[in-house]
Design a protein around this motif. Structure first.
Motif, PDB file in Angstrom:
ATOM      1  N   ALA A  27      39.537  50.870  48.903  1.00 59.93           N
ATOM      2  CA  ALA A  27      39.667  52.308  49.146  1.00 59.93           C
ATOM      3  C   ALA A  27      41.030  52.812  48.688  1.00 59.93           C
ATOM      4  CB  ALA A  27      39.446  52.615  50.624  1.00 59.93           C
ATOM      5  N   MET A  28      42.086  52.058  49.013  1.00 54.90           N
ATOM      6  CA  MET A  28      43.428  52.454  48.581  1.00 54.90           C
ATOM      7  C   MET A  28      43.536  52.435  47.060  1.00 54.90           C
ATOM      8  SD  MET A  28      46.177  50.857  51.309  1.00 54.90           S
ATOM      9  CE  MET A  28      45.673  49.147  51.117  1.00 54.90           C
ATOM     10  N   CYS A  29      42.922  51.443  46.444  1.00 54.16           N
ATOM     11  CA  CYS A  29      42.981  51.320  44.986  1.00 54.16           C
ATOM     12  C   CYS A  29      42.281  52.503  44.313  1.00 54.16           C
ATOM     13  CB  CYS A  29      42.339  50.000  44.557  1.00 54.16           C
ATOM     14  SG  CYS A  29      42.353  49.716  42.784  1.00 54.16           S
ATOM     15  N   ILE A  30      41.083  52.843  44.756  1.00 51.70           N
ATOM     16  CA  ILE A  30      40.372  53.987  44.184  1.00 51.70           C
ATOM     17  C   ILE A  30      41.189  55.261  44.339  1.00 51.70           C
ATOM     18  CG2 ILE A  30      38.353  55.478  44.462  1.00 51.70           C
ATOM     19  CD1 ILE A  30      36.753  52.974  45.211  1.00 51.70           C
ATOM     20  N   ALA A  31      41.721  55.475  45.551  1.00 48.41           N
ATOM     21  CA  ALA A  31      42.496  56.691  45.807  1.00 48.41           C
ATOM     22  C   ALA A  31      43.746  56.760  44.935  1.00 48.41           C
ATOM     23  CB  ALA A  31      42.874  56.763  47.289  1.00 48.41           C
ATOM     24  N   LYS A  32      44.378  55.615  44.731  1.00 46.91           N
ATOM     25  CA  LYS A  32      45.587  55.572  43.890  1.00 46.91           C
ATOM     26  C   LYS A  32      45.271  56.035  42.476  1.00 46.91           C
ATOM     27  CE  LYS A  32      46.723  51.595  42.227  1.00 46.91           C
ATOM     28  NZ  LYS A  32      47.171  50.181  42.120  1.00 46.91           N
ATOM     29  N   HIS A  33      44.208  55.526  41.912  1.00 45.83           N
ATOM     30  CA  HIS A  33      43.890  55.866  40.526  1.00 45.83           C
ATOM     31  C   HIS A  33      43.367  57.290  40.400  1.00 45.83           C
ATOM     32  CE1 HIS A  33      44.896  51.992  38.952  1.00 45.83           C
ATOM     33  NE2 HIS A  33      44.078  51.374  39.798  1.00 45.83           N
ATOM     34  N   ILE A  34      42.677  57.800  41.402  1.00 43.52           N
ATOM     35  CA  ILE A  34      42.262  59.204  41.373  1.00 43.52           C
ATOM     36  C   ILE A  34      43.485  60.115  41.456  1.00 43.52           C
ATOM     37  CG2 ILE A  34      41.060  61.009  42.676  1.00 43.52           C
ATOM     38  CD1 ILE A  34      38.930  58.916  43.367  1.00 43.52           C
ATOM     39  N   SER A  35      44.458  59.718  42.264  1.00 49.15           N
ATOM     40  CA  SER A  35      45.695  60.498  42.365  1.00 49.15           C
ATOM     41  C   SER A  35      46.441  60.536  41.034  1.00 49.15           C
ATOM     42  CB  SER A  35      46.588  59.905  43.456  1.00 49.15           C
ATOM     43  OG  SER A  35      47.828  60.572  43.527  1.00 49.15           O
ATOM     44  N   LEU A  36      46.440  59.408  40.322  1.00 46.07           N
ATOM     45  CA  LEU A  36      47.172  59.320  39.059  1.00 46.07           C
ATOM     46  C   LEU A  36      46.437  59.986  37.896  1.00 46.07           C
ATOM     47  CD1 LEU A  36      48.407  55.607  39.262  1.00 46.07           C
ATOM     48  CD2 LEU A  36      49.826  57.662  39.440  1.00 46.07           C
ATOM     49  N   GLY A  82      43.184  61.741  38.201  1.00 47.06           N
ATOM     50  CA  GLY A  82      42.236  62.795  38.509  1.00 47.06           C
ATOM     51  C   GLY A  82      40.849  62.218  38.792  1.00 47.06           C
ATOM     52  N   ALA A  83      39.943  63.079  39.239  1.00 43.89           N
ATOM     53  CA  ALA A  83      38.593  62.641  39.580  1.00 43.89           C
ATOM     54  C   ALA A  83      37.737  62.566  38.317  1.00 43.89           C
ATOM     55  CB  ALA A  83      37.978  63.579  40.607  1.00 43.89           C
ATOM     56  N   VAL A  84      38.044  61.585  37.509  1.00 43.49           N
ATOM     57  CA  VAL A  84      37.371  61.396  36.219  1.00 43.49           C
ATOM     58  C   VAL A  84      36.951  59.931  36.109  1.00 43.49           C
ATOM     59  CG1 VAL A  84      38.612  63.260  35.063  1.00 43.49           C
ATOM     60  CG2 VAL A  84      39.608  60.955  35.119  1.00 43.49           C
ATOM     61  N   PRO A  85      35.986  59.631  35.235  1.00 43.22           N
ATOM     62  CA  PRO A  85      35.550  58.235  35.091  1.00 43.22           C
ATOM     63  C   PRO A  85      36.681  57.267  34.778  1.00 43.22           C
ATOM     64  CG  PRO A  85      33.956  59.694  34.060  1.00 43.22           C
ATOM     65  CD  PRO A  85      35.126  60.561  34.464  1.00 43.22           C
ATOM     66  N   ALA A  86      37.713  57.725  34.094  1.00 43.45           N
ATOM     67  CA  ALA A  86      38.831  56.834  33.768  1.00 43.45           C
ATOM     68  C   ALA A  86      39.504  56.278  35.006  1.00 43.45           C
ATOM     69  CB  ALA A  86      39.849  57.575  32.899  1.00 43.45           C
ATOM     70  N   ALA A  87      39.539  57.054  36.088  1.00 42.63           N
ATOM     71  CA  ALA A  87      40.135  56.582  37.338  1.00 42.63           C
ATOM     72  C   ALA A  87      39.309  55.439  37.918  1.00 42.63           C
ATOM     73  CB  ALA A  87      40.244  57.730  38.338  1.00 42.63           C
ATOM     74  N   LEU A  88      37.997  55.569  37.839  1.00 38.49           N
ATOM     75  CA  LEU A  88      37.139  54.497  38.341  1.00 38.49           C
ATOM     76  C   LEU A  88      37.219  53.272  37.443  1.00 38.49           C
ATOM     77  CD1 LEU A  88      33.964  56.456  39.502  1.00 38.49           C
ATOM     78  CD2 LEU A  88      36.063  55.944  40.761  1.00 38.49           C
ATOM     79  N   ASP A  89      37.360  53.481  36.146  1.00 30.82           N
ATOM     80  CA  ASP A  89      37.531  52.354  35.228  1.00 30.82           C
ATOM     81  C   ASP A  89      38.802  51.573  35.568  1.00 30.82           C
ATOM     82  OD1 ASP A  89      35.227  53.008  33.857  1.00 30.82           O
ATOM     83  OD2 ASP A  89      36.265  54.186  32.330  1.00 30.82           O
ATOM     84  N   ALA A  90      39.872  52.291  35.907  1.00 32.35           N
ATOM     85  CA  ALA A  90      41.130  51.629  36.271  1.00 32.35           C
ATOM     86  C   ALA A  90      40.953  50.831  37.565  1.00 32.35           C
ATOM     87  CB  ALA A  90      42.235  52.673  36.420  1.00 32.35           C
ATOM     88  N   TYR A  91      40.195  51.386  38.507  1.00 33.63           N
ATOM     89  CA  TYR A  91      39.863  50.666  39.740  1.00 33.63           C
ATOM     90  C   TYR A  91      39.116  49.377  39.418  1.00 33.63           C
ATOM     91  CZ  TYR A  91      36.389  49.580  43.409  1.00 33.63           C
ATOM     92  OH  TYR A  91      35.546  48.959  44.293  1.00 33.63           O
ATOM     93  N   SER A  92      38.163  49.445  38.515  1.00 32.60           N
ATOM     94  CA  SER A  92      37.391  48.264  38.142  1.00 32.60           C
ATOM     95  C   SER A  92      38.276  47.191  37.529  1.00 32.60           C
ATOM     96  CB  SER A  92      36.281  48.651  37.159  1.00 32.60           C
ATOM     97  OG  SER A  92      35.572  47.511  36.733  1.00 32.60           O
ATOM     98  N   VAL A  93      39.176  47.593  36.639  1.00 35.69           N
ATOM     99  CA  VAL A  93      40.088  46.633  36.014  1.00 35.69           C
ATOM    100  C   VAL A  93      40.899  45.896  37.076  1.00 35.69           C
ATOM    101  CG1 VAL A  93      42.144  46.424  34.562  1.00 35.69           C
ATOM    102  CG2 VAL A  93      40.217  47.837  33.810  1.00 35.69           C
ATOM    103  N   GLU A  94      41.315  46.614  38.105  1.00 32.40           N
ATOM    104  CA  GLU A  94      42.172  46.028  39.136  1.00 32.40           C
ATOM    105  C   GLU A  94      41.389  45.189  40.142  1.00 32.40           C
ATOM    106  OE1 GLU A  94      45.365  47.591  42.516  1.00 32.40           O
ATOM    107  OE2 GLU A  94      44.991  48.789  40.719  1.00 32.40           O
ATOM    108  N   ARG A  95      40.140  45.561  40.442  1.00 33.79           N
ATOM    109  CA  ARG A  95      39.453  44.964  41.589  1.00 33.79           C
ATOM    110  C   ARG A  95      38.251  44.077  41.253  1.00 33.79           C
ATOM    111  NH1 ARG A  95      42.319  44.559  46.020  1.00 33.79           N
ATOM    112  NH2 ARG A  95      40.308  43.793  46.818  1.00 33.79           N
ATOM    113  N   LEU A  96      37.672  44.184  40.073  1.00 34.25           N
ATOM    114  CA  LEU A  96      36.454  43.424  39.779  1.00 34.25           C
ATOM    115  C   LEU A  96      36.674  41.922  39.913  1.00 34.25           C
ATOM    116  CD1 LEU A  96      33.505  43.237  38.826  1.00 34.25           C
ATOM    117  CD2 LEU A  96      34.373  43.266  36.468  1.00 34.25           C
ATOM    118  N   HIS A  97      37.676  41.391  39.234  1.00 31.94           N
ATOM    119  CA  HIS A  97      37.919  39.952  39.261  1.00 31.94           C
ATOM    120  C   HIS A  97      38.348  39.496  40.643  1.00 31.94           C
ATOM    121  CE1 HIS A  97      38.673  35.955  37.890  1.00 31.94           C
ATOM    122  NE2 HIS A  97      39.970  36.028  38.088  1.00 31.94           N
ATOM    123  N   LEU A  98      39.128  40.327  41.344  1.00 32.98           N
ATOM    124  CA  LEU A  98      39.553  39.965  42.696  1.00 32.98           C
ATOM    125  C   LEU A  98      38.348  39.831  43.620  1.00 32.98           C
ATOM    126  CD1 LEU A  98      42.723  42.208  43.203  1.00 32.98           C
ATOM    127  CD2 LEU A  98      42.638  39.778  42.677  1.00 32.98           C
TER     128      LEU A  98
END
Length: 415
Positions: free
Chosen positions: A327-336, A338-354
């Motif tokens: 939740a914190m990760c998604i919110a961080k990337h949306i803050s940086l 905006g509410a666009v697919p790129a923010a979710l893509d950044a979340y995926s890069v950070e959290r998928l492997h983890l």
């Protein structure tokens, strides 16, 4: 200000909803259940990251969060100690966290009775239709709707729960019901008992009304036991009238005959302290243990998080913490971004492997549990070695292991 839909009003969804609302987003949460959700008193091991997520959600952390223990102990079948490990931890409950997060979130934005029927999207928006005829649109959708996620079933239909080969008996017992022997030797500790190929663990949590005073607490237990998928699991997930609940039997429907058999087995193979706890627990219930491993967690304007994305067996003790991190990760990337697919893509890069590593770590601990004692006699030295290993391995805060990509030891391949 962006419009964000969250599907799933349990802990993961509430973490995301609270954090994003505090960030200034227009958040609407859809929950399929009506009325208050029920965690059946299930215990939760806290980590520093969980406290961070609570603070991000606007929750003040104090001594009322849970019950503090100072050490771990493993009991033999005769009730004596096989080993101890000093470790200070705070143990809280699902119900306590749900209360804190739910009360902190706007009730007007928490809509219940909303069972998702279809999810779709175009270049600009994501759309949700519910079974009650209501429909919603938003810039992004975050699905935190659990192990049998309706959203995941549409965006990743080949991913689903895979049975691990064992179940967990669970429940909570009031402190005031227990003998002085059990109170003195077990109640105030994070405890274990290790029959062949099985594992019992437990710890104190708050009692009724989230009361943490001595004498008013409860002891939360989890007993992992093997159950074949084609025979035993079907029977366990059937009530006394023979009605089968393949996706999970409601606690009130667990057959009294299965409860009787479970308590009889406890008297035979568990430490007497645990046998007493199980005997005096008024409504034990059971859950089948599953893995869920996603290869993709973002689909355009839709993101999966929490148990909708990954389910690691409870041995890791960080399912709720993982959801808070996500939740914190998604919110961080949306803050940086905006509410666009790129923010979710950044979340995926950070959290998928983890997330995949968490599942692998939980599978490793499960394999060790199933293998312990099965390769030889249960002599004193092997019992002590198992006790020390289990207490140490399950005590690990795996954040550093995940960061290093070492969630599973190389030697685990020999189990």
């Amino acid at each position: 200000m962006a419009k964000i839909l969250i599907v799933g009003g349990s802990l993961g969804g509430l973490f995301a909803a609270n954090i994003l609302l505090r960030q200034g987003q227009d958040v609407l949460l859809l929950e399929k259940a009506s009325g208050s959700l029920d965690g059946r008193g299930a215990g939760i091991v806290t980590h520093d990251a969980l406290a961070d997520a609570l603070r991000e959600a606007g929750i003040r952390i104090d001594e009322n969060l849970g019950v503090k223990v100072s050490k771990r102990v493993t009991l033999g079948a005769d009730g004596s100690s096989l080993g101890e490990m000093d470790l200070t931890q705070t143990l809280t409950s699902w119900s306590r966290l749900y209360q804190l997060l739910k009360e902190n979130f706007s009730s007007e934005r928490y809509l219940q009775g909303k069972t998702v029927k279809t999810v779709s999207q175009d270049a600009d928006k994501v759309y949700v239709d519910c079974e009650d005829g209501s429909n919603y649109s938003a810039d992004l959708l975050i699905a935190s709707d659990g192990i049998r996620s309706a959203v995941r079933a549409q965006v990743a239909p080949t991913v689903g729960p895979e049975y691990a080969g064992y179940i967990a008996w669970r429940g909570v017992c009031d402190e005031g019901c227990l003998s002085k022997y059990t109170l003195d030797t077990l109640f105030n500790y994070f405890g274990f008992c290790l029959p062949n190929g099985e594992q019992m663990l437990g710890y104190p949590v708050a009692g009724s009304g989230n009361n943490t005073r001595v004498g008013s607490r409860r002891y939360n237990f989890v007993w992992y036991r093997p159950a074949s998928e084609e025979d035993e699991l079907i029977k366990l997930l059937s009530d006394a009238d023979g009605h089968h609940y393949p996706t999970g039997i409601p606690p009130a429907k667990v057959s009294w005959q299965h409860i009787h058999s479970m308590r009889s087995a406890a008297r035979e193979i568990l430490a007497p302290q645990y046998a007493e706890i199980l005997e005096k627990t008024p409504a034990p219930f059971l859950q089948a243990i599953y893995d869920v491993r996603s290869e993709q967690i973002v689909f355009g304007r839709i993101a999966l998080m929490g148990d909708a994305a990954f389910v690691g067996r409870p041995h890791v003790g960080m399912g709720v913490t993982k959801a808070g991190d996500e939740a914190m990760c998604i919110a961080k990337h949306i803050s940086l971004l905006g509410a666009v697919p790129a923010a979710l893509d950044a979340y995926s890069v950070e959290r998928l492997h983890l997330g995949q590593q968490v599942v692998a770590r939980a599978q490793y601990l499960g394999r060790y549990m199933q293998a312990q004692g099965a390769k030889g006699n249960r002599d004193g030295e092997s019992l002590k070695r198992n006790a020390d290993t289990v207490m140490a391995e399950t005590a690990v805060d795996i954040s550093s292991l995940l960061a290093a990509g070492k969630a599973v030891p190389v030697a685990a391949a020999t189990l």
